[in-house]
Design a protein around this motif. Structure first.
Motif, PDB file in Angstrom:
ATOM      1  N   ASN A  45       7.424   7.073  24.442  1.00 13.94           N
ATOM      2  CA  ASN A  45       8.183   6.640  23.263  1.00 13.94           C
ATOM      3  C   ASN A  45       7.261   6.038  22.219  1.00 13.94           C
ATOM      4  OD1 ASN A  45      10.617   7.493  24.307  1.00 13.94           O
ATOM      5  ND2 ASN A  45      11.169   5.488  25.122  1.00 13.94           N
ATOM      6  N   THR A  46       6.255   5.275  22.647  1.00 19.04           N
ATOM      7  CA  THR A  46       5.308   4.675  21.709  1.00 19.04           C
ATOM      8  C   THR A  46       4.530   5.766  20.984  1.00 19.04           C
ATOM      9  OG1 THR A  46       5.110   2.712  23.080  1.00 19.04           O
ATOM     10  CG2 THR A  46       3.346   3.111  21.512  1.00 19.04           C
ATOM     11  N   ALA A  47       4.075   6.780  21.710  1.00 16.92           N
ATOM     12  CA  ALA A  47       3.339   7.879  21.087  1.00 16.92           C
ATOM     13  C   ALA A  47       4.236   8.635  20.111  1.00 16.92           C
ATOM     14  CB  ALA A  47       2.800   8.819  22.165  1.00 16.92           C
ATOM     15  N   GLU A  48       5.487   8.864  20.502  1.00 16.91           N
ATOM     16  CA  GLU A  48       6.426   9.572  19.627  1.00 16.91           C
ATOM     17  C   GLU A  48       6.703   8.762  18.368  1.00 16.91           C
ATOM     18  OE1 GLU A  48      11.087  10.815  19.866  1.00 16.91           O
ATOM     19  OE2 GLU A  48       9.854  11.226  21.631  1.00 16.91           O
ATOM     20  N   ASN A  49       6.924   7.457  18.523  1.00 13.49           N
ATOM     21  CA  ASN A  49       7.159   6.596  17.358  1.00 13.49           C
ATOM     22  C   ASN A  49       5.943   6.576  16.446  1.00 13.49           C
ATOM     23  OD1 ASN A  49       9.739   5.944  18.102  1.00 13.49           O
ATOM     24  ND2 ASN A  49       9.168   4.049  19.120  1.00 13.49           N
ATOM     25  N   SER A  50       4.756   6.567  17.027  1.00 19.28           N
ATOM     26  CA  SER A  50       3.529   6.566  16.235  1.00 19.28           C
ATOM     27  C   SER A  50       3.450   7.832  15.384  1.00 19.28           C
ATOM     28  CB  SER A  50       2.318   6.458  17.159  1.00 19.28           C
ATOM     29  OG  SER A  50       1.136   6.502  16.416  1.00 19.28           O
ATOM     30  N   ASN A  51       3.803   8.978  15.976  1.00 20.14           N
ATOM     31  CA  ASN A  51       3.808  10.236  15.214  1.00 20.14           C
ATOM     32  C   ASN A  51       4.840  10.189  14.094  1.00 20.14           C
ATOM     33  OD1 ASN A  51       1.765  11.420  16.707  1.00 20.14           O
ATOM     34  ND2 ASN A  51       3.163  12.332  18.176  1.00 20.14           N
ATOM     35  N   ASN A  52       6.011   9.611  14.372  1.00 21.10           N
ATOM     36  CA  ASN A  52       7.050   9.491  13.343  1.00 21.10           C
ATOM     37  C   ASN A  52       6.579   8.604  12.195  1.00 21.10           C
ATOM     38  OD1 ASN A  52       8.797  11.125  14.767  1.00 21.10           O
ATOM     39  ND2 ASN A  52       9.887   9.426  15.713  1.00 21.10           N
ATOM     40  N   PHE A  53       5.899   7.512  12.520  1.00 20.27           N
ATOM     41  CA  PHE A  53       5.396   6.629  11.473  1.00 20.27           C
ATOM     42  C   PHE A  53       4.340   7.329  10.634  1.00 20.27           C
ATOM     43  CE2 PHE A  53       6.809   2.984  14.260  1.00 20.27           C
ATOM     44  CZ  PHE A  53       7.885   2.668  13.446  1.00 20.27           C
ATOM     45  N   ARG A  54       3.512   8.158  11.261  1.00 20.77           N
ATOM     46  CA  ARG A  54       2.499   8.896  10.510  1.00 20.77           C
ATOM     47  C   ARG A  54       3.152   9.809   9.473  1.00 20.77           C
ATOM     48  NH1 ARG A  54      -0.098  10.511  15.222  1.00 20.77           N
ATOM     49  NH2 ARG A  54      -1.113   8.637  15.908  1.00 20.77           N
ATOM     50  N   LEU A  55       4.287  10.401   9.824  1.00 18.48           N
ATOM     51  CA  LEU A  55       5.001  11.276   8.888  1.00 18.48           C
ATOM     52  C   LEU A  55       5.451  10.507   7.653  1.00 18.48           C
ATOM     53  CD1 LEU A  55       7.267  13.327  11.318  1.00 18.48           C
ATOM     54  CD2 LEU A  55       5.328  14.187   9.996  1.00 18.48           C
ATOM     55  N   LEU A  56       5.772   9.235   7.829  1.00 17.75           N
ATOM     56  CA  LEU A  56       6.296   8.423   6.728  1.00 17.75           C
ATOM     57  C   LEU A  56       5.231   7.610   6.007  1.00 17.75           C
ATOM     58  CD1 LEU A  56       9.477   7.069   8.531  1.00 17.75           C
ATOM     59  CD2 LEU A  56       9.342   8.952   6.896  1.00 17.75           C
ATOM     60  N   SER A  57       4.010   7.643   6.490  1.00 15.53           N
ATOM     61  CA  SER A  57       2.982   6.739   5.970  1.00 15.53           C
ATOM     62  C   SER A  57       2.643   6.963   4.497  1.00 15.53           C
ATOM     63  CB  SER A  57       1.711   6.834   6.819  1.00 15.53           C
ATOM     64  OG  SER A  57       1.136   8.120   6.700  1.00 15.53           O
ATOM     65  N   ASP A  58       2.900   8.132   3.952  1.00 14.47           N
ATOM     66  CA  ASP A  58       2.591   8.402   2.544  1.00 14.47           C
ATOM     67  C   ASP A  58       3.769   8.164   1.605  1.00 14.47           C
ATOM     68  OD1 ASP A  58      -0.059   9.032   2.972  1.00 14.47           O
ATOM     69  OD2 ASP A  58       0.345  11.157   3.289  1.00 14.47           O
ATOM     70  N   VAL A  59       4.899   7.692   2.128  1.00 11.29           N
ATOM     71  CA  VAL A  59       6.063   7.426   1.289  1.00 11.29           C
ATOM     72  C   VAL A  59       5.811   6.142   0.498  1.00 11.29           C
ATOM     73  CG1 VAL A  59       8.523   6.850   1.291  1.00 11.29           C
ATOM     74  CG2 VAL A  59       7.637   8.561   2.892  1.00 11.29           C
ATOM     75  N   PRO A  60       5.895   6.200  -0.842  1.00  8.82           N
ATOM     76  CA  PRO A  60       5.657   4.990  -1.639  1.00  8.82           C
ATOM     77  C   PRO A  60       6.833   4.024  -1.516  1.00  8.82           C
ATOM     78  CG  PRO A  60       6.210   6.844  -3.064  1.00  8.82           C
ATOM     79  CD  PRO A  60       6.136   7.385  -1.663  1.00  8.82           C
ATOM     80  N   VAL A  61       6.516   2.733  -1.380  1.00  6.03           N
ATOM     81  CA  VAL A  61       7.527   1.681  -1.329  1.00  6.03           C
ATOM     82  C   VAL A  61       7.110   0.579  -2.293  1.00  6.03           C
ATOM     83  CG1 VAL A  61       8.245   2.156   1.048  1.00  6.03           C
ATOM     84  CG2 VAL A  61       6.395   0.537   0.625  1.00  6.03           C
ATOM     85  N   ARG A  62       8.035  -0.295  -2.632  1.00  9.67           N
ATOM     86  CA  ARG A  62       7.753  -1.398  -3.544  1.00  9.67           C
ATOM     87  C   ARG A  62       7.706  -2.693  -2.748  1.00  9.67           C
ATOM     88  NH1 ARG A  62       5.484  -2.176  -8.353  1.00  9.67           N
ATOM     89  NH2 ARG A  62       6.290  -4.025  -9.354  1.00  9.67           N
ATOM     90  N   LEU A  63       6.552  -3.362  -2.748  1.00 11.78           N
ATOM     91  CA  LEU A  63       6.402  -4.657  -2.101  1.00 11.78           C
ATOM     92  C   LEU A  63       6.523  -5.721  -3.176  1.00 11.78           C
ATOM     93  CD1 LEU A  63       4.228  -5.715   0.741  1.00 11.78           C
ATOM     94  CD2 LEU A  63       4.060  -7.064  -1.325  1.00 11.78           C
ATOM     95  N   SER A  64       7.383  -6.697  -2.947  1.00  5.76           N
ATOM     96  CA  SER A  64       7.541  -7.779  -3.919  1.00  5.76           C
ATOM     97  C   SER A  64       7.525  -9.114  -3.186  1.00  5.76           C
ATOM     98  CB  SER A  64       8.848  -7.619  -4.706  1.00  5.76           C
ATOM     99  OG  SER A  64       9.955  -7.642  -3.836  1.00  5.76           O
ATOM    100  N   VAL A  65       7.182 -10.149  -3.919  1.00  7.56           N
ATOM    101  CA  VAL A  65       7.125 -11.505  -3.381  1.00  7.56           C
ATOM    102  C   VAL A  65       8.079 -12.355  -4.196  1.00  7.56           C
ATOM    103  CG1 VAL A  65       5.654 -13.489  -2.928  1.00  7.56           C
ATOM    104  CG2 VAL A  65       4.734 -11.180  -2.668  1.00  7.56           C
ATOM    105  N   GLU A  66       8.991 -13.016  -3.504  1.00 12.79           N
ATOM    106  CA  GLU A  66       9.995 -13.828  -4.194  1.00 12.79           C
ATOM    107  C   GLU A  66       9.665 -15.307  -4.019  1.00 12.79           C
ATOM    108  OE1 GLU A  66      14.510 -14.667  -3.240  1.00 12.79           O
ATOM    109  OE2 GLU A  66      14.264 -12.681  -4.142  1.00 12.79           O
ATOM    110  N   VAL A  67       9.424 -15.968  -5.134  1.00 13.13           N
ATOM    111  CA  VAL A  67       9.122 -17.399  -5.130  1.00 13.13           C
ATOM    112  C   VAL A  67      10.397 -18.195  -4.886  1.00 13.13           C
ATOM    113  CG1 VAL A  67       8.271 -19.319  -6.528  1.00 13.13           C
ATOM    114  CG2 VAL A  67       7.175 -17.081  -6.664  1.00 13.13           C
ATOM    115  N   GLY A  68      11.480 -17.759  -5.448  1.00 14.15           N
ATOM    116  CA  GLY A  68      12.769 -18.431  -5.306  1.00 14.15           C
ATOM    117  C   GLY A  68      13.772 -17.782  -6.224  1.00 14.15           C
TER     118      GLY A  68
END
Length: 118
Positions: free
Chosen positions: A26-49
């Protein structure tokens, strides 16, 4: 394990080995699944309050006005990916630029009460 009755049975040993094998697969399978998604752009933000205000109050803001937020100055900041809380951290400066040092990672166990998605 001085008492032979405490020793695991052959079936328990076999079951434990099978469970370990399944977990590794399962760990190996999940790792392969994450590799498929690794190039998907996401937005990281930091909220002060944040704070809730009426629109009329926001429209009345003046330059130099201070808006008090809902967080203490020594509280950790929320680090969000696409609006979902993934960690908490603290502000650092690196060569005159802001950064965030991760202090705690969010987990599925809900270590951060009141986690909300926006």
């Amino acid at each position: 394990m001085s008492n032979p009755k405490e020793a695991p049975t052959a079936k328990e040993i076999k079951d434990a080995k099978e469970a370990a094998k399944n977990a590794a697969e399962n760990t190996a399978e999940n790792s392969n699944n994450f590799r498929l998604l690794s190039d998907v752009p996401v937005r990281l933000s930091v909220e002060v309050g944040s704070i809730s205000k009426r629109l009329s109050e926001i429209m009345a803001f003046q330059e130099g006005e201070v808006v008090e937020l809902d967080r203490q100055s020594d509280d950790l900041l929320d680090i969000k990916v696409n609006g979902t809380l993934v960690a908490k951290g603290e502000v650092v400066t690196i060569d005159g630029r802001y950064g965030v040092r991760i202090a705690e990672l969010a987990n599925d166990g809900g270590s951060f009460p009141g986690v909300e998605r926006r």
